[in-house]
Design a protein around this motif. Structure first.
Motif, PDB file in Angstrom:
ATOM      1  N   TYR A  20      12.983 -40.291 -12.718  1.00 34.87           N
ATOM      2  CA  TYR A  20      13.985 -39.575 -13.470  1.00 34.87           C
ATOM      3  C   TYR A  20      14.925 -38.798 -12.902  1.00 34.87           C
ATOM      4  O   TYR A  20      14.592 -38.605 -11.563  1.00 34.87           O
ATOM      5  CB  TYR A  20      12.915 -38.467 -14.473  1.00 34.87           C
ATOM      6  CG  TYR A  20      12.103 -39.205 -15.539  1.00 34.87           C
ATOM      7  CD1 TYR A  20      12.927 -39.563 -16.645  1.00 34.87           C
ATOM      8  CD2 TYR A  20      10.973 -39.108 -15.238  1.00 34.87           C
ATOM      9  CE1 TYR A  20      12.119 -40.128 -17.767  1.00 34.87           C
ATOM     10  CE2 TYR A  20       9.870 -39.740 -16.273  1.00 34.87           C
ATOM     11  CZ  TYR A  20      10.729 -40.196 -17.625  1.00 34.87           C
ATOM     12  OH  TYR A  20      10.134 -40.662 -18.495  1.00 34.87           O
ATOM     13  N   THR A  23      17.835 -32.297 -11.614  1.00 33.12           N
ATOM     14  CA  THR A  23      18.952 -31.538 -11.989  1.00 33.12           C
ATOM     15  C   THR A  23      18.379 -30.079 -11.753  1.00 33.12           C
ATOM     16  O   THR A  23      17.356 -29.793 -11.462  1.00 33.12           O
ATOM     17  CB  THR A  23      19.259 -31.728 -13.510  1.00 33.12           C
ATOM     18  OG1 THR A  23      18.209 -31.475 -14.192  1.00 33.12           O
ATOM     19  CG2 THR A  23      19.897 -33.094 -13.772  1.00 33.12           C
ATOM     20  N   ASP A  25      18.703 -27.368 -13.402  1.00 35.23           N
ATOM     21  CA  ASP A  25      17.955 -26.632 -14.623  1.00 35.23           C
ATOM     22  C   ASP A  25      17.846 -27.296 -15.807  1.00 35.23           C
ATOM     23  O   ASP A  25      18.653 -27.174 -16.534  1.00 35.23           O
ATOM     24  CB  ASP A  25      18.745 -25.189 -14.766  1.00 35.23           C
ATOM     25  CG  ASP A  25      17.979 -24.402 -15.869  1.00 35.23           C
ATOM     26  OD1 ASP A  25      16.910 -24.744 -16.171  1.00 35.23           O
ATOM     27  OD2 ASP A  25      18.748 -23.045 -16.079  1.00 35.23           O
ATOM     28  N   ASP A  26      16.597 -27.977 -16.187  1.00 34.21           N
ATOM     29  CA  ASP A  26      16.731 -28.736 -17.439  1.00 34.21           C
ATOM     30  C   ASP A  26      15.991 -27.741 -18.464  1.00 34.21           C
ATOM     31  O   ASP A  26      15.956 -28.163 -19.702  1.00 34.21           O
ATOM     32  CB  ASP A  26      15.455 -29.766 -17.226  1.00 34.21           C
ATOM     33  CG  ASP A  26      15.939 -30.922 -16.538  1.00 34.21           C
ATOM     34  OD1 ASP A  26      17.373 -31.053 -16.147  1.00 34.21           O
ATOM     35  OD2 ASP A  26      15.193 -31.839 -16.184  1.00 34.21           O
ATOM     36  N   ASN A  27      15.929 -26.644 -18.183  1.00 36.01           N
ATOM     37  CA  ASN A  27      15.492 -25.262 -19.307  1.00 36.01           C
ATOM     38  C   ASN A  27      16.703 -24.688 -19.638  1.00 36.01           C
ATOM     39  O   ASN A  27      16.778 -23.804 -20.304  1.00 36.01           O
ATOM     40  CB  ASN A  27      14.666 -24.480 -18.722  1.00 36.01           C
ATOM     41  CG  ASN A  27      13.303 -25.022 -18.467  1.00 36.01           C
ATOM     42  OD1 ASN A  27      12.830 -26.257 -19.135  1.00 36.01           O
ATOM     43  ND2 ASN A  27      12.680 -24.980 -17.245  1.00 36.01           N
ATOM     44  N   TYR A  60      24.542 -31.967 -13.314  1.00 37.53           N
ATOM     45  CA  TYR A  60      24.718 -32.682 -14.547  1.00 37.53           C
ATOM     46  C   TYR A  60      25.761 -33.561 -14.038  1.00 37.53           C
ATOM     47  O   TYR A  60      25.954 -34.713 -14.479  1.00 37.53           O
ATOM     48  CB  TYR A  60      24.870 -32.084 -15.868  1.00 37.53           C
ATOM     49  CG  TYR A  60      23.219 -31.429 -15.936  1.00 37.53           C
ATOM     50  CD1 TYR A  60      22.274 -32.202 -16.379  1.00 37.53           C
ATOM     51  CD2 TYR A  60      23.196 -30.016 -15.947  1.00 37.53           C
ATOM     52  CE1 TYR A  60      21.176 -31.633 -16.649  1.00 37.53           C
ATOM     53  CE2 TYR A  60      22.020 -29.414 -16.210  1.00 37.53           C
ATOM     54  CZ  TYR A  60      20.865 -30.236 -16.532  1.00 37.53           C
ATOM     55  OH  TYR A  60      19.530 -29.720 -16.650  1.00 37.53           O
ATOM     56  N   CYS A  75      16.863 -40.414 -18.004  1.00 44.84           N
ATOM     57  CA  CYS A  75      16.724 -38.898 -18.495  1.00 44.84           C
ATOM     58  C   CYS A  75      15.313 -38.691 -18.956  1.00 44.84           C
ATOM     59  O   CYS A  75      14.973 -39.445 -19.797  1.00 44.84           O
ATOM     60  CB  CYS A  75      17.830 -38.638 -19.542  1.00 44.84           C
ATOM     61  SG  CYS A  75      19.555 -39.072 -19.136  1.00 44.84           S
ATOM     62  N   ASN A  76      14.966 -37.353 -18.913  1.00 44.31           N
ATOM     63  CA  ASN A  76      13.771 -36.929 -19.338  1.00 44.31           C
ATOM     64  C   ASN A  76      14.169 -36.163 -20.632  1.00 44.31           C
ATOM     65  O   ASN A  76      15.380 -36.205 -21.032  1.00 44.31           O
ATOM     66  CB  ASN A  76      13.023 -35.923 -18.331  1.00 44.31           C
ATOM     67  CG  ASN A  76      13.718 -34.647 -18.144  1.00 44.31           C
ATOM     68  OD1 ASN A  76      14.568 -34.139 -18.912  1.00 44.31           O
ATOM     69  ND2 ASN A  76      13.670 -34.220 -17.073  1.00 44.31           N
ATOM     70  N   ALA A  78      14.180 -33.396 -21.860  1.00 46.48           N
ATOM     71  CA  ALA A  78      14.947 -32.110 -21.751  1.00 46.48           C
ATOM     72  C   ALA A  78      16.384 -32.435 -21.563  1.00 46.48           C
ATOM     73  O   ALA A  78      17.338 -31.690 -22.019  1.00 46.48           O
ATOM     74  CB  ALA A  78      14.536 -31.154 -20.709  1.00 46.48           C
ATOM     75  N   GLN A  79      16.643 -33.447 -20.449  1.00 43.86           N
ATOM     76  CA  GLN A  79      18.155 -33.860 -20.332  1.00 43.86           C
ATOM     77  C   GLN A  79      18.633 -34.550 -21.601  1.00 43.86           C
ATOM     78  O   GLN A  79      19.976 -34.177 -21.778  1.00 43.86           O
ATOM     79  CB  GLN A  79      18.076 -34.688 -19.191  1.00 43.86           C
ATOM     80  CG  GLN A  79      17.690 -33.961 -17.892  1.00 43.86           C
ATOM     81  CD  GLN A  79      17.062 -34.901 -16.808  1.00 43.86           C
ATOM     82  OE1 GLN A  79      16.946 -36.068 -16.852  1.00 43.86           O
ATOM     83  NE2 GLN A  79      17.083 -34.486 -15.545  1.00 43.86           N
TER      84      GLN A  79
END
Length: 122
Positions: A20, A23, A25-27, A60, A75-76, A78-79
């Motif tokens: 994956y 990045t 910050d996926d939050n 990103y 991409c996970n 969240a992404q």
């Protein structure tokens, strides 16, 4: 015998974990960014090479070209959610920048449809 070899090859391919994207910050609360016109403009300006990028937007920006090309395969969830929220916000809030985004990251129009399908619903 051929079946056993084929099953072994398929099993090995399925056992390989997905690498994956990493990045900053996926939050990130992308809905809040989309709703804040100044933050959304700054992010879009970064992606379209019209402004500076912070650590998060740059993380990103680095994956956008390949992410679009391979339909967000790495991409996970969240992404995918972030991408879906951003792209739909761009389409709704600034169609001209949406067109610029597509021209920059998919100039031949070969990948965006599959990319949008891959992130739909996230």
């Amino acid at each position: 015998m051929k079946i056993i070899v084929l099953l072994a090859v398929v099993g090995a391919a399925l056992a390989v974990p997905i690498d994956y994207y990493t990045t900053a910050d996926d939050n990130l609360d992308m809905k809040a960014v989309v709703d804040d016109s100044a933050k959304f403009k700054a992010m879009t300006d970064c992606y379209l090479d019209r402004g500076d990028c912070d650590e998060v937007t740059m993380s990103y920006k680095k994956i956008i070209p390949v992410g679009i090309e391979d339909a967000c395969k790495r991409c996970n969830d969240a992404q995918k959610h972030l991408a879906n929220t951003y792209i739909n916000g761009l389409l709704s809030n600034n169609p001209a920048d949406h067109n610029s985004f597509q021209k920059k990251y998919d100039p031949d129009g070969k990948y965006m449809t599959k990319f949008m399908e891959a992130i739909k619903g996230f």
